[in-house]
Scaffold this active site. Structure first.
Site, PDB file in Angstrom:
ATOM      1  N   ASN A   9     -12.164  31.767  -6.751  1.00 22.69           N
ATOM      2  CA  ASN A   9     -11.692  29.314  -6.589  1.00 22.69           C
ATOM      3  C   ASN A   9     -11.347  30.011  -8.292  1.00 22.69           C
ATOM      4  O   ASN A   9     -11.773  29.886  -9.417  1.00 22.69           O
ATOM      5  CB  ASN A   9     -13.202  28.914  -5.764  1.00 22.69           C
ATOM      6  CG  ASN A   9     -13.192  27.764  -7.245  1.00 22.69           C
ATOM      7  OD1 ASN A   9     -12.258  26.933  -6.859  1.00 22.69           O
ATOM      8  ND2 ASN A   9     -14.182  26.963  -6.919  1.00 22.69           N
ATOM      9  N   TRP A  10     -10.425  29.647  -8.527  1.00 22.22           N
ATOM     10  CA  TRP A  10      -9.533  29.521 -10.162  1.00 22.22           C
ATOM     11  C   TRP A  10      -9.529  28.030 -10.316  1.00 22.22           C
ATOM     12  O   TRP A  10      -9.857  28.181 -11.972  1.00 22.22           O
ATOM     13  CB  TRP A  10      -8.019  29.358  -9.969  1.00 22.22           C
ATOM     14  CG  TRP A  10      -7.715  31.218  -9.572  1.00 22.22           C
ATOM     15  CD1 TRP A  10      -8.747  31.726  -9.163  1.00 22.22           C
ATOM     16  CD2 TRP A  10      -6.481  31.512  -9.940  1.00 22.22           C
ATOM     17  NE1 TRP A  10      -8.128  33.152  -8.854  1.00 22.22           N
ATOM     18  CE2 TRP A  10      -6.261  33.290  -9.775  1.00 22.22           C
ATOM     19  CE3 TRP A  10      -5.155  31.304 -10.139  1.00 22.22           C
ATOM     20  CZ2 TRP A  10      -5.122  33.645  -9.610  1.00 22.22           C
ATOM     21  CZ3 TRP A  10      -3.889  32.023 -10.432  1.00 22.22           C
ATOM     22  CH2 TRP A  10      -4.443  33.209 -10.489  1.00 22.22           C
ATOM     23  N   LYS A  11     -10.623  27.002 -10.072  1.00 23.78           N
ATOM     24  CA  LYS A  11     -10.661  25.512 -10.752  1.00 23.78           C
ATOM     25  C   LYS A  11      -9.530  24.783 -10.956  1.00 23.78           C
ATOM     26  O   LYS A  11      -8.822  25.543 -10.514  1.00 23.78           O
ATOM     27  CB  LYS A  11     -12.108  25.579 -10.976  1.00 23.78           C
ATOM     28  CG  LYS A  11     -13.212  26.716 -10.387  1.00 23.78           C
ATOM     29  CD  LYS A  11     -14.348  26.257 -10.709  1.00 23.78           C
ATOM     30  CE  LYS A  11     -15.546  27.505 -10.654  1.00 23.78           C
ATOM     31  NZ  LYS A  11     -16.545  27.001 -10.753  1.00 23.78           N
ATOM     32  N   HIS A  93     -17.579  21.518  -3.053  1.00 22.18           N
ATOM     33  CA  HIS A  93     -17.508  22.086  -4.292  1.00 22.18           C
ATOM     34  C   HIS A  93     -18.495  21.426  -5.062  1.00 22.18           C
ATOM     35  O   HIS A  93     -18.855  20.120  -5.125  1.00 22.18           O
ATOM     36  CB  HIS A  93     -17.081  22.805  -4.953  1.00 22.18           C
ATOM     37  CG  HIS A  93     -17.395  23.591  -5.816  1.00 22.18           C
ATOM     38  ND1 HIS A  93     -17.649  23.645  -7.308  1.00 22.18           N
ATOM     39  CD2 HIS A  93     -17.027  25.010  -5.545  1.00 22.18           C
ATOM     40  CE1 HIS A  93     -17.815  24.776  -7.985  1.00 22.18           C
ATOM     41  NE2 HIS A  93     -17.425  25.530  -7.632  1.00 22.18           N
ATOM     42  N   GLU A  95     -18.848  20.769  -8.089  1.00 22.52           N
ATOM     43  CA  GLU A  95     -18.425  20.442  -9.415  1.00 22.52           C
ATOM     44  C   GLU A  95     -17.933  18.739  -9.014  1.00 22.52           C
ATOM     45  O   GLU A  95     -17.173  17.726  -9.752  1.00 22.52           O
ATOM     46  CB  GLU A  95     -17.383  21.038 -10.018  1.00 22.52           C
ATOM     47  CG  GLU A  95     -18.042  22.652 -10.287  1.00 22.52           C
ATOM     48  CD  GLU A  95     -17.629  23.628 -11.108  1.00 22.52           C
ATOM     49  OE1 GLU A  95     -16.055  23.749 -10.779  1.00 22.52           O
ATOM     50  OE2 GLU A  95     -17.802  24.337 -11.251  1.00 22.52           O
ATOM     51  N   GLU A 163     -24.007  28.003  -2.873  1.00 23.35           N
ATOM     52  CA  GLU A 163     -23.606  28.430  -4.524  1.00 23.35           C
ATOM     53  C   GLU A 163     -24.821  27.644  -5.464  1.00 23.35           C
ATOM     54  O   GLU A 163     -24.882  25.871  -5.483  1.00 23.35           O
ATOM     55  CB  GLU A 163     -22.117  27.711  -4.807  1.00 23.35           C
ATOM     56  CG  GLU A 163     -20.890  28.321  -3.883  1.00 23.35           C
ATOM     57  CD  GLU A 163     -19.831  28.580  -4.854  1.00 23.35           C
ATOM     58  OE1 GLU A 163     -19.740  28.709  -5.516  1.00 23.35           O
ATOM     59  OE2 GLU A 163     -19.351  27.108  -5.437  1.00 23.35           O
ATOM     60  N   GLY A 169     -20.881  29.574 -13.287  1.00 22.46           N
ATOM     61  CA  GLY A 169     -20.272  29.655 -14.958  1.00 22.46           C
ATOM     62  C   GLY A 169     -21.650  30.033 -15.088  1.00 22.46           C
ATOM     63  O   GLY A 169     -20.928  30.142 -16.811  1.00 22.46           O
ATOM     64  N   SER A 208     -21.858  33.436 -10.701  1.00 23.11           N
ATOM     65  CA  SER A 208     -21.610  34.382 -11.302  1.00 23.11           C
ATOM     66  C   SER A 208     -21.866  35.902 -10.942  1.00 23.11           C
ATOM     67  O   SER A 208     -22.281  36.815 -11.159  1.00 23.11           O
ATOM     68  CB  SER A 208     -23.080  34.491 -12.035  1.00 23.11           C
ATOM     69  OG  SER A 208     -23.025  33.121 -13.147  1.00 23.11           O
ATOM     70  N   GLY A 229     -16.009  32.264  -8.412  1.00 23.76           N
ATOM     71  CA  GLY A 229     -14.894  31.559  -9.270  1.00 23.76           C
ATOM     72  C   GLY A 229     -13.880  32.035 -11.000  1.00 23.76           C
ATOM     73  O   GLY A 229     -12.889  32.795 -10.830  1.00 23.76           O
ATOM     74  N   GLY A 230     -15.009  32.632 -12.374  1.00 28.13           N
ATOM     75  CA  GLY A 230     -14.481  32.331 -13.177  1.00 28.13           C
ATOM     76  C   GLY A 230     -13.617  34.764 -13.253  1.00 28.13           C
ATOM     77  O   GLY A 230     -12.965  35.143 -13.393  1.00 28.13           O
TER      78      GLY A 230
HETATM   79  P1  PGA Z   1     -18.678  31.161 -10.350  1.00 29.60           P
HETATM   80  O1  PGA Z   1     -18.174  29.694 -10.175  1.00 29.60           O
HETATM   81  O2  PGA Z   1     -17.818  32.595 -10.094  1.00 29.60           O
HETATM   82  O3  PGA Z   1     -17.480  31.299 -11.966  1.00 29.60           O
HETATM   83  O4  PGA Z   1     -19.829  31.218 -11.338  1.00 29.60           O
HETATM   84  C1  PGA Z   1     -18.100  29.964  -8.641  1.00 29.60           C
HETATM   85  C2  PGA Z   1     -17.573  28.820  -8.275  1.00 29.60           C
HETATM   86  O5  PGA Z   1     -17.931  27.629  -8.230  1.00 29.60           O
HETATM   87  O6  PGA Z   1     -16.546  29.134  -6.844  1.00 29.60           O
END
Ligand code: PGA
Length: 248
Positions: A9-11, A93, A95, A163, A169, A208, A229-230
């Site tokens: 997930n590149w957000k 998600h 977010e 999640e 993050g 994470s 994500g990251g």
């Molecule tokens: P993260 O994000 O790997 O940067 O913690 C995960 C996500 O929100 O899908």
């Protein structure tokens, strides 16, 4: 047995130059034994799908509207994602739940729209730190699953991502026992509602996930992959996670 999926997930990250990370990843996995997915921002969806066409890396969106078209400025429909070359969409998600006030009911309606359009819906659930500390984790996850999934859902087009909000993050992850507790409970909850077919729904852990912790997470009960994500932004990092899943 659920299929295994490594999803990135590149957000709100990535410019055209970042497409080389996607193509590099595809070159590293010409014949993967697991499913691989990248979900870039909308601006890159079409270009990434073109760049990855013929490869084993699928492309997805990070959200979609409930309608297929219409007067909804700034929104994108599931049909548009399919048209741009997507096979998946992330829905609900945390977010989006937090930044855009998305409710379980809205996410359920989006899930219907996504699956009707032919996408696989990756529906996200997860507790906040306050909810975990109050001992509410399983109740929160059960309630989000109950509300965010339509009764009529095509189980072959569904992926669930657990999640924990506090793990996203932050570099913090739950203990493996905590992950297993939630994943086992999700499997049981989904089986109670949808029957035996629920055994085939991929249950992803997210929050994470790194190449350094992926092995132990993938060895955990009822974990069929990860939503990352990251560590999905660079092929060098994400490839380590894909390899860990292949070896799990
Ligand atoms: P993260 O994000 O790997 O940067 O913690 C995960 C996500 O929100 O899908």
């Amino acid at each position: 047995m659920a299929r295994k999926l490594a999803a990135g997930n590149w957000k709100m990250n990535g410019l055209k130059a970042s497409l080389t990370e996607a193509t590099a990843l595809a070159e590293m996995f010409p014949a993967p034994s697991v499913d691989i997915l990248l979900c870039p921002p909308f601006t890159l969806v079409g270009a990434m799908a073109d760049a990855l066409s013929g490869s084993k890396v699928a492309v997805g969106g990070q959200d979609c509207h409930t309608n297929s078209s219409g007067a909804h400025t700034g929104d994108i429909s599931a049909e548009m994602l399919v048209d741009a070359g997507c096979g998946y969409v992330i829905l609900g998600h945390s977010e989006r739940r937090a930044d855009h006030g998305e409710t379980d009911a809205l996410i359920s309606a989006k899930t219907v729209a996504a699956i009707e359009a032919g996408l696989v819906a990756v529906v996200c659930v997860g507790e906040t730190l306050e909810q975990r500390e109050a001992g509410e984790t399983l109740a929160v996850i059960r309630s989000q699953l109950a509300g965010s999934l339509p009764d009529s859902v095509d189980l072959a087009k569904l992926v669930i991502a657990y999640e924990p909000v506090w793990a996203i993050g932050t570099g913090k992850i739950p203990t493996l026992e905590q992950i297993a507790e939630v994943h086992d409970d999700m499997r049981a909850t989904l089986s109670d509602r949808f029957g035996g077919g629920a055994a085939d729904i991929p249950l992803l852990y997210g929050g994470s996930v790194k190449p350094t912790n992926a092995d132990e997470i993938f060895a955990t009960s009822n974990v069929d992959g990860a939503l990352v994500g990251g560590a999905s932004l660079k092929a060098a990092d994400f490839s380590g996670i894909v390899t860990a899943l292949e070896n799990a």
